[in-house]
Design an enzyme around this catalytic site. Sequence first.
Site, PDB file in Angstrom:
ATOM      1  N   LYS A   3      -0.968  -3.320  -4.611  1.00  0.00           N
ATOM      2  CA  LYS A   3      -0.043  -2.359  -4.017  1.00  0.00           C
ATOM      3  C   LYS A   3      -0.717  -1.001  -4.079  1.00  0.00           C
ATOM      4  O   LYS A   3      -1.127  -0.554  -5.156  1.00  0.00           O
ATOM      5  CB  LYS A   3       1.262  -2.342  -4.810  1.00  0.00           C
ATOM      6  CG  LYS A   3       2.312  -1.414  -4.228  1.00  0.00           C
ATOM      7  CD  LYS A   3       3.576  -1.499  -5.078  1.00  0.00           C
ATOM      8  CE  LYS A   3       4.451  -0.293  -4.923  1.00  0.00           C
ATOM      9  NZ  LYS A   3       5.128  -0.197  -3.649  1.00  0.00           N
ATOM     10  N   GLU A  38       1.616  -2.733   0.785  1.00  0.00           N
ATOM     11  CA  GLU A  38       1.503  -3.888  -0.106  1.00  0.00           C
ATOM     12  C   GLU A  38       0.580  -4.888   0.565  1.00  0.00           C
ATOM     13  O   GLU A  38       0.674  -5.093   1.774  1.00  0.00           O
ATOM     14  CB  GLU A  38       2.868  -4.561  -0.283  1.00  0.00           C
ATOM     15  CG  GLU A  38       3.825  -3.758  -1.122  1.00  0.00           C
ATOM     16  CD  GLU A  38       5.166  -4.469  -1.321  1.00  0.00           C
ATOM     17  OE1 GLU A  38       5.292  -5.646  -0.906  1.00  0.00           O
ATOM     18  OE2 GLU A  38       6.061  -3.845  -1.881  1.00  0.00           O
ATOM     19  N   VAL A  39      -0.286  -5.518  -0.209  1.00  0.00           N
ATOM     20  CA  VAL A  39      -1.145  -6.553   0.367  1.00  0.00           C
ATOM     21  C   VAL A  39      -0.787  -7.889  -0.275  1.00  0.00           C
ATOM     22  O   VAL A  39      -0.790  -8.020  -1.506  1.00  0.00           O
ATOM     23  CB  VAL A  39      -2.648  -6.237   0.157  1.00  0.00           C
ATOM     24  CG1 VAL A  39      -3.510  -7.303   0.811  1.00  0.00           C
ATOM     25  CG2 VAL A  39      -3.008  -4.870   0.717  1.00  0.00           C
ATOM     26  N   ASP A  71     -13.072   6.372   1.632  1.00  0.00           N
ATOM     27  CA  ASP A  71     -12.368   5.921   0.426  1.00  0.00           C
ATOM     28  C   ASP A  71     -13.118   4.745  -0.204  1.00  0.00           C
ATOM     29  O   ASP A  71     -12.516   3.797  -0.663  1.00  0.00           O
ATOM     30  CB  ASP A  71     -10.930   5.506   0.817  1.00  0.00           C
ATOM     31  CG  ASP A  71      -9.992   5.421  -0.391  1.00  0.00           C
ATOM     32  OD1 ASP A  71     -10.346   5.957  -1.457  1.00  0.00           O
ATOM     33  OD2 ASP A  71      -8.918   4.810  -0.265  1.00  0.00           O
TER      34      ASP A  71
HETATM   35  P1  ATP Z   1      -5.009   1.881  -2.307  1.00  0.00           P
HETATM   36  O1  ATP Z   1      -4.005   2.933  -1.973  1.00  0.00           O
HETATM   37  O2  ATP Z   1      -5.035   1.465  -3.753  1.00  0.00           O
HETATM   38  O3  ATP Z   1      -6.370   2.173  -1.760  1.00  0.00           O
HETATM   39  P2  ATP Z   1      -4.089   0.279  -0.151  1.00  0.00           P
HETATM   40  O4  ATP Z   1      -2.624   0.281  -0.047  1.00  0.00           O
HETATM   41  O5  ATP Z   1      -4.788   1.172   0.742  1.00  0.00           O
HETATM   42  O6  ATP Z   1      -4.523   0.510  -1.596  1.00  0.00           O
HETATM   43  P3  ATP Z   1      -5.947  -1.937   0.138  1.00  0.00           P
HETATM   44  O7  ATP Z   1      -6.965  -1.145  -0.585  1.00  0.00           O
HETATM   45  O8  ATP Z   1      -6.250  -2.351   1.519  1.00  0.00           O
HETATM   46  O9  ATP Z   1      -4.538  -1.216   0.127  1.00  0.00           O
HETATM   47  O10 ATP Z   1      -5.588  -3.209  -0.734  1.00  0.00           O
HETATM   48  C1  ATP Z   1      -5.113  -3.089  -2.078  1.00  0.00           C
HETATM   49  C2  ATP Z   1      -5.710  -4.217  -2.924  1.00  0.00           C
HETATM   50  O11 ATP Z   1      -5.298  -5.491  -2.392  1.00  0.00           O
HETATM   51  C3  ATP Z   1      -7.235  -4.256  -2.922  1.00  0.00           C
HETATM   52  O12 ATP Z   1      -7.772  -3.426  -3.912  1.00  0.00           O
HETATM   53  C4  ATP Z   1      -7.504  -5.741  -3.188  1.00  0.00           C
HETATM   54  O13 ATP Z   1      -7.441  -6.013  -4.572  1.00  0.00           O
HETATM   55  C5  ATP Z   1      -6.341  -6.435  -2.481  1.00  0.00           C
HETATM   56  N1  ATP Z   1      -6.750  -6.828  -1.106  1.00  0.00           N
HETATM   57  C6  ATP Z   1      -6.707  -6.069  -0.005  1.00  0.00           C
HETATM   58  N2  ATP Z   1      -7.134  -6.712   1.090  1.00  0.00           N
HETATM   59  C7  ATP Z   1      -7.482  -7.946   0.688  1.00  0.00           C
HETATM   60  C8  ATP Z   1      -8.042  -9.102   1.348  1.00  0.00           C
HETATM   61  N3  ATP Z   1      -8.312  -9.075   2.649  1.00  0.00           N
HETATM   62  N4  ATP Z   1      -8.298 -10.190   0.602  1.00  0.00           N
HETATM   63  C9  ATP Z   1      -8.030 -10.197  -0.721  1.00  0.00           C
HETATM   64  N5  ATP Z   1      -7.526  -9.144  -1.400  1.00  0.00           N
HETATM   65  C10 ATP Z   1      -7.241  -8.040  -0.730  1.00  0.00           C
HETATM   66 MG    MG Z   2      -7.405   0.514  -1.405  1.00  0.00          MG
END
Ligand code: ATP
Ligand code: MG
Length: 353
Positions: free
Chosen positions: A61, A66-67, A183
């Site tokens: 998250k 949320e992923v 980033d």
């Molecule tokens: P942040 O604000 O922390 O940078 P965010 O909301 O921008 O997060 P992402 O960095 O895209 O989101 O994803 C958060 C986390 O989810 C990643 O650090 C990773 O652990 C997991 N994640 C993201 N995309 C994937 C993927 N395609 N496969 C597996 N895990 C993933």
């Molecule tokens: Mg991220």
Amino acid sequence: MKFYVLEREDAEIAAEREKLERERQLHIREIKRVQHEDDSIFNKHTIQKNDRYVLLTLLGKGGFSEVWRAYDLDSYRTVACKIHRVNKQWGDHKKASYVKHAIREKDIHKTLEHPNIVKMYELLTIDQDTFCTVLEYCDGNDLDHYLKQHGCLTEKETRLVIGQVVDALRYLGERQSPVIHYDLKPANILLQSGCRKFEVKITDFGLSKQMETSDDCDSIELTSQGAGTYWYLPPETFKDISVKISTKVDVWSVGVICYQCIYGKRPFGHDQTQQRILNEGTILKATVVNFPPKPTVSQIAQDFIRKCLQYEPSNRADVLELSRHDFIKSVSRRIVQQPASPSSRTMRDDLDH
Ligand code: ATP
Ligand code: MG
């Protein structure tokens, strides 16, 4: 004799302490993840749009999204669903800025085709305030998790990881409109398990910027001051907002990540909080990088890091120069340049409706 025994015991205790601390960090991360999963409004494992994607577990998250690990019932494969949602309580300004960033993220990401960049398959509009990007799933966790688990990488492993990241950056920089990731950090570098150890893919284009031309001297105005993770951002991003930035922002981040992989700590502000880094101007004072005596690291690796961590962007290596550096030269270069896939048209259609 007794002294040596005590010294050895001391070292053993210190190593055990370090191992326990790493385990603690991983536990904290997992507790947070479970808490976020319990609090999520998507945690009922609902199936999105045409019953196609079944949400399974929360992977991460971030600030605004949320992923989830999800299963695609159409293509029988595991995918990652990144759900972006506007919070109804936000003011108009915050909402508009969030939407602008989220749309820019998917606009940039959907056109990217490179083996070391997570693929974006599809974009779904869930409701008026929510949309979801369906991404290639990486099953080996992220580099941040790996470093928390193992402390650091060997120089050889680091070279593998950094070589692939630089490959991806070279692809981003060679596009007609070059992209600055902005980033790059271990949490945004995903690991793929499988036969090829340390296969990595970069993700999260939430703060990225697209430049107008591929002219090397080109630079764009900094619009995201205060965003990003300060340990990994270069000095120029802490200066006046009117300062021009270029793809060399990512080169600095590569230097920090490379240093952290090898030495197990960040070169600047390692023990400081984000707030303290800002208050004390830590990165603005980061003029020289110091290398600890241990572990023993090759001159080539240190030279690579030094070239990335040059304070003035004009003295810093550019991405092309970096990709030709002896430290990573031998790591395979697999630049794949393809036009935007036809599915990107569907995405645009989707979002327009
Ligand atoms: P942040 O604000 O922390 O940078 P965010 O909301 O921008 O997060 P992402 O960095 O895209 O989101 O994803 C958060 C986390 O989810 C990643 O650090 C990773 O652990 C997991 N994640 C993201 N995309 C994937 C993927 N395609 N496969 C597996 N895990 C993933
Ligand atoms: Mg991220």
